[in-house]
Write a protein that holds these residues in place. Structure first.
Motif, mmCIF file in Angstrom:
data_model
loop_
_atom_site.group_PDB
_atom_site.id
_atom_site.type_symbol
_atom_site.label_atom_id
_atom_site.label_comp_id
_atom_site.label_asym_id
_atom_site.label_seq_id
_atom_site.Cartn_x
_atom_site.Cartn_y
_atom_site.Cartn_z
ATOM 1 N N PHE A 46 -54.654 -71.000 -91.809
ATOM 2 C CA PHE A 46 -55.455 -71.795 -92.739
ATOM 3 C C PHE A 46 -54.580 -72.751 -93.545
ATOM 4 O O PHE A 46 -54.925 -73.911 -93.755
ATOM 5 C CB PHE A 46 -56.248 -70.887 -93.686
ATOM 6 N N THR A 47 -53.446 -72.272 -93.974
ATOM 7 C CA THR A 47 -52.523 -73.087 -94.764
ATOM 8 C C THR A 47 -52.000 -74.268 -93.948
ATOM 9 O O THR A 47 -51.955 -75.405 -94.438
ATOM 10 C CB THR A 47 -51.339 -72.223 -95.258
ATOM 11 N N LEU A 48 -51.614 -74.020 -92.717
ATOM 12 C CA LEU A 48 -51.043 -75.072 -91.880
ATOM 13 C C LEU A 48 -52.089 -76.113 -91.473
ATOM 14 O O LEU A 48 -51.774 -77.300 -91.362
ATOM 15 C CB LEU A 48 -50.386 -74.452 -90.643
ATOM 16 N N TRP A 49 -53.311 -75.686 -91.274
ATOM 17 C CA TRP A 49 -54.384 -76.627 -90.948
ATOM 18 C C TRP A 49 -54.576 -77.614 -92.083
ATOM 19 O O TRP A 49 -54.684 -78.815 -91.866
ATOM 20 C CB TRP A 49 -55.690 -75.883 -90.667
ATOM 21 N N GLU A 50 -54.587 -77.108 -93.286
ATOM 22 C CA GLU A 50 -54.747 -77.957 -94.465
ATOM 23 C C GLU A 50 -53.592 -78.954 -94.583
ATOM 24 O O GLU A 50 -53.780 -80.073 -95.050
ATOM 25 C CB GLU A 50 -54.829 -77.092 -95.719
ATOM 26 N N ALA A 51 -52.400 -78.567 -94.128
ATOM 27 C CA ALA A 51 -51.218 -79.435 -94.193
ATOM 28 C C ALA A 51 -51.134 -80.394 -92.996
ATOM 29 O O ALA A 51 -50.166 -81.141 -92.865
ATOM 30 C CB ALA A 51 -49.952 -78.586 -94.261
ATOM 31 N N LYS A 52 -52.139 -80.376 -92.124
ATOM 32 C CA LYS A 52 -52.208 -81.219 -90.927
ATOM 33 C C LYS A 52 -51.051 -80.962 -89.966
ATOM 34 O O LYS A 52 -50.554 -81.868 -89.309
ATOM 35 C CB LYS A 52 -52.279 -82.698 -91.294
ATOM 36 N N LEU A 53 -50.628 -79.731 -89.877
ATOM 37 C CA LEU A 53 -49.632 -79.318 -88.888
ATOM 38 C C LEU A 53 -50.397 -78.599 -87.774
ATOM 39 O O LEU A 53 -50.437 -77.379 -87.701
ATOM 40 C CB LEU A 53 -48.566 -78.426 -89.535
ATOM 41 N N TYR A 54 -51.045 -79.389 -86.936
ATOM 42 C CA TYR A 54 -51.996 -78.863 -85.968
ATOM 43 C C TYR A 54 -51.356 -78.019 -84.870
ATOM 44 O O TYR A 54 -51.946 -77.038 -84.425
ATOM 45 C CB TYR A 54 -52.810 -80.000 -85.350
ATOM 46 N N ALA A 55 -50.175 -78.411 -84.411
ATOM 47 C CA ALA A 55 -49.511 -77.601 -83.370
ATOM 48 C C ALA A 55 -49.211 -76.217 -83.918
ATOM 49 O O ALA A 55 -49.419 -75.208 -83.237
ATOM 50 C CB ALA A 55 -48.231 -78.273 -82.888
ATOM 51 N N GLU A 56 -48.739 -76.145 -85.152
ATOM 52 C CA GLU A 56 -48.437 -74.841 -85.733
ATOM 53 C C GLU A 56 -49.704 -74.069 -86.087
ATOM 54 O O GLU A 56 -49.694 -72.843 -86.070
ATOM 55 C CB GLU A 56 -47.516 -74.999 -86.938
ATOM 56 N N THR A 57 -50.801 -74.780 -86.391
ATOM 57 C CA THR A 57 -52.076 -74.095 -86.614
ATOM 58 C C THR A 57 -52.528 -73.421 -85.321
ATOM 59 O O THR A 57 -52.891 -72.242 -85.312
ATOM 60 C CB THR A 57 -53.153 -75.077 -87.105
ATOM 61 N N GLY A 58 -52.503 -74.181 -84.226
ATOM 62 C CA GLY A 58 -52.852 -73.610 -82.927
ATOM 63 C C GLY A 58 -51.916 -72.486 -82.543
ATOM 64 O O GLY A 58 -52.325 -71.500 -81.923
ATOM 65 N N LEU A 59 -50.673 -72.622 -82.931
ATOM 66 C CA LEU A 59 -49.684 -71.588 -82.671
ATOM 67 C C LEU A 59 -50.083 -70.267 -83.325
ATOM 68 O O LEU A 59 -49.858 -69.198 -82.765
ATOM 69 C CB LEU A 59 -48.320 -72.050 -83.184
ATOM 70 N N GLN A 60 -50.701 -70.330 -84.483
ATOM 71 C CA GLN A 60 -51.115 -69.101 -85.167
ATOM 72 C C GLN A 60 -52.194 -68.363 -84.372
ATOM 73 O O GLN A 60 -52.215 -67.132 -84.321
ATOM 74 C CB GLN A 60 -51.605 -69.400 -86.588
#
Length: 193
Positions: A46-60
Motif C-alpha cells: 500500500f505504501t509503495l503504490w501511493e509513492a508510485k513505485l509500481y514495480a515494487e508494488t507488484g513485487l509485494q
C-alpha cells in the motif's frame, strides 16, 4: 511523502517493524519468518503504490505468493523436531542462469514501466524488483546466495526510498542490509555444519 495522503504513515512504519521481525527469523532459519513476511508485504505494498513505485508494488504481491510457497518448502524441509532448515550453495551454472534471467527481467520491466506508466524512477525500481524476485526465490530454495543479492538490494533500496521520501522504509533497509550481512555469515556457517 512518507506514506502519502491516502495511505497513512502507520502502514509504512508497521511494515518496517514486521520487516525487521521477518529478517531476524530468517537469519535464525526459522519457518515462522513467512507469516511475518506476508503481513509485511501487504502493508508495504500500500505504501509503495501511493509513492508510485509500481514495480515494487507488484513485487509485494509476488512476495506474498512466494512467501506462502516458501513457508511450505521450509516446513517440509526441516526435521520434525527442529525449527531451523538446512541451507546450501548454488552451482556456478545456476548462478549464471539466475544472473542472466534477473538482468533480462529487470531491463524488460524497466522499459515497460518507462514506456507505459508514470512510474517514478522506472529503471531503478525495476532493477530492485528483478533482483528481489530472484533473491526471494533463492531464499525459498534455501540458497546462501540470496543474502548476497539482498545486500545489494538493500543498498539500492535505501537510495531509492530516500529519493521518494519514504524514510521509515529507508531506515528499515539500512537495518536489513546489516542483518543481511549477519544472515550471510550465519548461513555460511550453517552450510559448513
Amino acid at each position: 511523502m512518507g506514506g502519502g495522503a491516502l495511505i497513512p504513515a502507520w502502514t509504512e512504519l508497521a511494515g518496517a517493524a514486521l520487516g525487521l521481525l521477518n529478517v531476524i527469523l530468517l537469519v535464525r532459519r526459522s519457518v515462522w519468518n513467512f507469516p511475518a513476511a506476508m503481513a509485511m508485504v501487504t502493508l508495504v505494498g500500500f505504501t509503495l503504490w501511493e509513492a508510485k513505485l509500481y514495480a515494487e508494488t507488484g513485487l509485494q504481491v509476488f512476495f506474498f505468493v512466494v512467501n506462502a510457497w516458501g513457508w511450505y518448502l521450509w516446513y517440509t524441509a526441516r526435521e520434525p523436531d527442529q525449527v531451523a532448515v538446512p541451507v546450501g550453495w548454488m552451482t556456478d551454472r545456476a548462478r549464471f542462469v539466475w544472473a542472466s534471467a534477473t538482468a533480462l527481467l529487470s531491463l524488460s520491466l524497466g522499459w515497460m514501466l518507462h514506456r507505459f506508466t508514470d512510474a517514478a524512477l522506472p529503471f531503478a525500481d525495476s532493477v530492485i524488483a528483478g533482483a528481489s524476485i530472484t533473491a526471494q526465490i533463492l531464499l525459498s530454495l534455501r540458497r546462501i546466495e540470496n543474502w548476497v543479492l539482498w545486500i545489494a538490494i538493500d543498498v539500492l533500496s535505501v537510495a531509492l526510498y530516500i529519493n521518494r521520501e519514504l524514510y521509515f522504509l529507508a531506515g528499515l533497509y539500512v537495518v536489513l542490509g546489516i542483518m543481511s550481512v549477519v544472515g550471510l555469515r550465519e548461513w555460511r556457517a550453517a552450510a559448513r555444519g
